[in-house]
Design an enzyme around this catalytic site. Sequence first.
Site, PDB file in Angstrom:
ATOM      1  CB  SER A 117      -0.747   0.012   1.281  1.00 22.23           C
ATOM      2  OG  SER A 117      -1.445  -1.257   1.382  1.00 22.23           O
ATOM      3  CE  LYS A 192      -4.754  -1.087   1.916  1.00 23.58           C
ATOM      4  NZ  LYS A 192      -5.335  -2.215   2.798  1.00 23.58           N
ATOM      5  CE  LYS A 260       2.064   2.099   4.821  1.00 22.49           C
ATOM      6  NZ  LYS A 260       1.271   1.101   3.676  1.00 22.49           N
TER       7      LYS A 260
HETATM    8  P1  NAP Z   1       5.596  -6.201   7.654  1.00 28.12           P
HETATM    9  O1  NAP Z   1       5.209  -7.303   8.453  1.00 28.12           O
HETATM   10  O2  NAP Z   1       6.228  -5.106   8.186  1.00 28.12           O
HETATM   11  O3  NAP Z   1       6.337  -6.690   6.184  1.00 28.12           O
HETATM   12  C1  NAP Z   1       7.095  -6.033   5.422  1.00 28.12           C
HETATM   13  C2  NAP Z   1       8.261  -6.684   4.952  1.00 28.12           C
HETATM   14  O4  NAP Z   1       9.010  -5.854   3.957  1.00 28.12           O
HETATM   15  C3  NAP Z   1       9.317  -7.166   5.929  1.00 28.12           C
HETATM   16  O5  NAP Z   1       9.447  -8.651   5.916  1.00 28.12           O
HETATM   17  C4  NAP Z   1      10.579  -6.485   5.895  1.00 28.12           C
HETATM   18  O6  NAP Z   1      11.831  -7.176   6.163  1.00 28.12           O
HETATM   19  C5  NAP Z   1      10.291  -6.106   4.213  1.00 28.12           C
HETATM   20  N1  NAP Z   1      10.930  -4.587   3.876  1.00 28.12           N
HETATM   21  C6  NAP Z   1      10.869  -3.672   4.701  1.00 28.12           C
HETATM   22  N2  NAP Z   1      11.398  -2.708   4.225  1.00 28.12           N
HETATM   23  C7  NAP Z   1      12.250  -3.353   3.049  1.00 28.12           C
HETATM   24  C8  NAP Z   1      12.986  -2.763   1.886  1.00 28.12           C
HETATM   25  N3  NAP Z   1      13.494  -1.386   1.841  1.00 28.12           N
HETATM   26  N4  NAP Z   1      13.637  -3.685   0.956  1.00 28.12           N
HETATM   27  C9  NAP Z   1      13.159  -4.630   1.053  1.00 28.12           C
HETATM   28  N5  NAP Z   1      12.431  -5.490   2.097  1.00 28.12           N
HETATM   29  C10 NAP Z   1      11.692  -4.396   2.874  1.00 28.12           C
HETATM   30  O7  NAP Z   1       4.549  -5.616   6.965  1.00 28.12           O
HETATM   31  P2  NAP Z   1       3.115  -6.189   6.224  1.00 28.12           P
HETATM   32  O8  NAP Z   1       1.937  -5.907   7.583  1.00 28.12           O
HETATM   33  O9  NAP Z   1       3.190  -7.478   5.668  1.00 28.12           O
HETATM   34  O10 NAP Z   1       2.490  -5.144   5.283  1.00 28.12           O
HETATM   35  C11 NAP Z   1       3.222  -5.069   3.949  1.00 28.12           C
HETATM   36  C12 NAP Z   1       2.366  -4.028   3.121  1.00 28.12           C
HETATM   37  O11 NAP Z   1       1.049  -4.536   3.100  1.00 28.12           O
HETATM   38  C13 NAP Z   1       1.966  -2.614   3.645  1.00 28.12           C
HETATM   39  O12 NAP Z   1       2.195  -1.728   2.692  1.00 28.12           O
HETATM   40  C14 NAP Z   1       0.876  -2.733   4.604  1.00 28.12           C
HETATM   41  O13 NAP Z   1       0.151  -1.397   4.409  1.00 28.12           O
HETATM   42  C15 NAP Z   1       0.071  -3.650   3.630  1.00 28.12           C
HETATM   43  N6  NAP Z   1      -1.253  -4.335   4.221  1.00 28.12           N
HETATM   44  C16 NAP Z   1      -1.020  -4.840   5.432  1.00 28.12           C
HETATM   45  C17 NAP Z   1      -1.769  -5.606   6.035  1.00 28.12           C
HETATM   46  C18 NAP Z   1      -1.680  -6.144   7.457  1.00 28.12           C
HETATM   47  O14 NAP Z   1      -2.944  -6.360   8.172  1.00 28.12           O
HETATM   48  N7  NAP Z   1      -0.587  -6.515   7.919  1.00 28.12           N
HETATM   49  C19 NAP Z   1      -3.128  -5.409   5.418  1.00 28.12           C
HETATM   50  C20 NAP Z   1      -3.359  -5.016   4.226  1.00 28.12           C
HETATM   51  C21 NAP Z   1      -2.200  -4.394   3.560  1.00 28.12           C
HETATM   52  P3  NAP Z   1      12.343  -7.152   7.404  1.00 28.12           P
HETATM   53  O15 NAP Z   1      11.898  -8.685   7.793  1.00 28.12           O
HETATM   54  O16 NAP Z   1      13.821  -7.334   7.205  1.00 28.12           O
HETATM   55  O17 NAP Z   1      11.998  -6.083   8.287  1.00 28.12           O
END
Ligand code: NAP
Length: 314
Positions: A117, A192, A260
């Site tokens: 997102s 979104k 964010k």
């Molecule tokens: P998350 O658990 O923090 O996972 C993000 C992943 O991206 C982590 O594995 C992280 O690696 C990696 N990462 C971060 N910065 C990076 C970079 N610069 N280069 C390469 N890898 C990088 O987040 P998430 O909850 O899965 O969310 C991911 C996306 O989905 C976001 O945009 C969020 O807004 C969206 N989203 C999330 C949800 C939810 O319920 N969680 C629902 C809908 C949408 P590390 O392991 O090294 O930190």
Amino acid sequence: MAQTPPGRGRDPQTVTADRSRDMRIAFVGLGIMGSPMAVHLQQAGHDVVGYNRTPAKAQPLVDAGGTAAASVAEAVTGADVVAVMVPDSPDVVDVLAGDDGVFANARPGTLVIDFSSIRPDVTADLAAQARERGFRLLDAPVSGGQAGAQNASLSIMVGGSAEDFDAARPVLDVVGSTVVHVGPAGSGQTVKAANQLIVAGNIGLLAEAILFLEAYGVDTAAAVRVLGGGLAGSTVLDQKAQKMLDRSFEPGFRVDLHHKDLGIVTSAARAADVPVPLGATVAQLMGAARAQGDGDLDHSALFRTLARLAGREP
Ligand code: NAP
């Protein structure tokens, strides 16, 4: 395609039987959302090569029969499709357009699906860059939370060309149950942003309602049950009320990420001359939650900020 009612995930075995294809998919970002999505794609018969900055998070994919790569370059080499699921706009820019990123290492023509997102304008810029460099980019942000990723029942709002959308269906249909093409590049991100506005407002009002019920000593479990059956019922109520009642705020979707998203929606709404007064208020409250040190908690921890305002137990 068949639609699954919100909140009712499909059996992953059904996904495997119905949707088996054989594509090589690179998956970058194996966090709370990316990891179960990559596992579903592997279980559906695709050949998934995952990359995560912190390597240990690739283990569930490896356990499911996928492969862990040591870099983005290694993951995307030879891929038919590249999927990306990282937190924010600068992360996606880095992963796609960085020196060691997707555009520099994938083969031209590769279909890139960004599930993250991020800002709609950043997505539109990246789509133009992708076109210039011979790639096809779809923005495909998702809704449905961690449960939706685990149950393969995500709602996916897709921006890009209709042709690329059709080409992406074998991937999108494995992880989502409501998959809709909403317009050209960036449109998925705009939808979104609207989604996040609605969800944040719902969470804020649910938190206020629970604090109100607790102040009156009402049986909150009974109250939530009956509220869920009427017009106040919602997916937010189904997924988040119990977390608030239990004061249990393990993420889920982190406050930092919702902060964010509310930054994206308030600035995009301002650019379009659309006032979002309720959204602006909840954006301030989400910012306060983060400033109070709750950024790594689930977004239902907005409850704690409202509880503090009321002088009640957070
Ligand atoms: P998350 O658990 O923090 O996972 C993000 C992943 O991206 C982590 O594995 C992280 O690696 C990696 N990462 C971060 N910065 C990076 C970079 N610069 N280069 C390469 N890898 C990088 O987040 P998430 O909850 O899965 O969310 C991911 C996306 O989905 C976001 O945009 C969020 O807004 C969206 N989203 C999330 C949800 C939810 O319920 N969680 C629902 C809908 C949408 P590390 O392991 O090294 O930190």
